[in-house]
Write an enzyme that holds these catalytic residues in place. Structure first.
Site, short mmCIF file in Angstrom:
data_model
loop_
_atom_site.label_atom_id
_atom_site.label_comp_id
_atom_site.label_asym_id
_atom_site.label_seq_id
_atom_site.Cartn_x
_atom_site.Cartn_y
_atom_site.Cartn_z
N PRO A 2 0.81 -1.18 -0.06
CA PRO A 2 0.08 0.05 0.09
C PRO A 2 1.01 1.29 -0.13
O PRO A 2 1.94 1.42 0.80
CB PRO A 2 -0.89 -0.15 1.35
CG PRO A 2 -0.57 -1.42 1.94
CD PRO A 2 0.84 -1.80 1.17
N GLU A 3 0.76 1.98 -0.71
CA GLU A 3 1.40 3.29 -1.06
C GLU A 3 0.11 4.63 -0.99
O GLU A 3 -1.12 4.14 -0.55
CB GLU A 3 2.18 3.45 -2.32
CG GLU A 3 3.17 2.49 -2.72
CD GLU A 3 3.85 2.67 -4.14
OE1 GLU A 3 3.94 3.64 -4.39
OE2 GLU A 3 4.49 1.50 -4.24
N HIS A 93 -4.04 -14.61 10.01
CA HIS A 93 -3.37 -13.21 10.14
C HIS A 93 -4.03 -12.11 10.54
O HIS A 93 -3.26 -11.17 10.44
CB HIS A 93 -2.64 -13.04 8.52
CG HIS A 93 -1.97 -14.29 7.87
ND1 HIS A 93 -2.16 -14.79 6.65
CD2 HIS A 93 -1.09 -14.84 8.30
CE1 HIS A 93 -1.14 -15.76 6.50
NE2 HIS A 93 -0.59 -15.76 7.45
#
Length: 270
Positions: A2-3, A93
């Site tokens: 993710p940017e 997770h």
DNA sequence: AAGAGACCCTGGATGC
DNA sequence: TGCATCCAGGGTCTCT
């Protein structure tokens, strides 16, 4: 990974699902996810709070709580956010869960355990080093030129430095450098004013387009509803090693810069 | 001070 | 087929 465009897309989708919803309990499924304060205090401070506004700085998500404190979260490499019924079984997770009053869970899932949560009085405690937002007026040609002056590191490395400009990661650095026709190994200080101008324009254009296409899904990135982004279909060089340059047909090159894979056209980028 | 590299992590891909 | 090794990269830390 993710940017800026991915983080903004996730935040926008999350907003209507969490806004003003009391957080009645918190489950920390892996303690390492909490950066500060210590876990018991984190849980105590989050309990019975609600998010009253959200914001983003660089790749950080900011959640303002009704007591004036801020929950700051960073997804790092593989972090995902979902809001789902609390009856859904936990995923292997899942690392952190906020149980909402409406019977839904706001869950943070993060396979590689790099993501972090911070609960602070002042967001500056966490984000004080960040440079300007690439789409803000602060990110001007003059600013970037000043930041790059006398820098000898490769421009690719400098674009990944969040102190220069916030929110750019490996994907958008490569895409912006291609659009600006700049070689990733060019020393930062060697760029002319015209080249810095091209770079600022390229960064803004690629971030804008990626935002409108809801980000880039290569493997792990998902929007909160589980769907993928679309910008992977618009990548011109990233992870296209050996494929023809969209501009001249030369096979795309791959090198390693600052330990990050870097993709470019050796004929078009100087 | 700036730049380079190690480190944290897991799982998918690759190699023998 | 099964096991070992490599690779992905955001941010922080250490060393030079």
């Amino acid at each position: 990974m993710p940017e800026l465009p991915e983080v903004q897309t996730i935040l926008d989708a999350l907003f209507p699902q969490i806004i003003d919803q009391p957080i009645i309990d918190v489950s920390v499924l892996w303690e390492g996810v909490i950066d500060r304060p210590e876990t018991t205090l984190f849980i105590a401070w989050m309990k019975n709070r609600r998010v009253v506004s959200t914001d983003r700085r660089g790749k950080y998500m900011l959640f303002e709580l009704d007591d004036g404190r801020w929950l700051v979260m960073h997804l790092r490499m593989t972090g995902e956010m979902r809001v789902i019924p609390n009856s859904d079984p936990y995923h292997k997770h899942d690392r952190l869960v906020f149980h909402l009053a409406n019977g839904r869970d706001w869950r943070f899932k993060d396979m590689r355990k790099f993501g972090r949560a911070y609960l602070v009085e002042d967001v500056q405690e966490v984000i004080f080093k960040l440079g300007p937002e690439p789409l803000s007026a602060d990110f001007s040609v003059a600013h970037l030129q000043k930041s790059l002056a006398a820098r000898t590191a490769p421009i690719k490395s400098l674009l990944l430095d969040q102190r220069l400009v916030a929110g750019i990661g490996n994907i958008y650095a490569d895409e912006a450098l291609f659009r600006a026709r700049l070689h990733p190994l060019r020393q930062g200080g060697s760029l002319s004013a015209a080249e810095v101008g091209r770079l600022v324009e390229a960064i803004q254009a690629v971030i804008q387009q990626a935002l409108s296409e809801m980000g880039t899904t290569l493997r792990d990135y998902r929007r909160p509803d589980g769907s993928t982004g679309e910008f992977q279909n618009s990548l011109l060089v990233f992870r296209r090693t050996g494929e023809p340059c969209p501009s001249c047909g030369t096979p795309i090159s791959r090198i390693v810069v600052s330990g990050r894979s870097t993709h470019f056209c050796s004929k078009e980028q100087h």
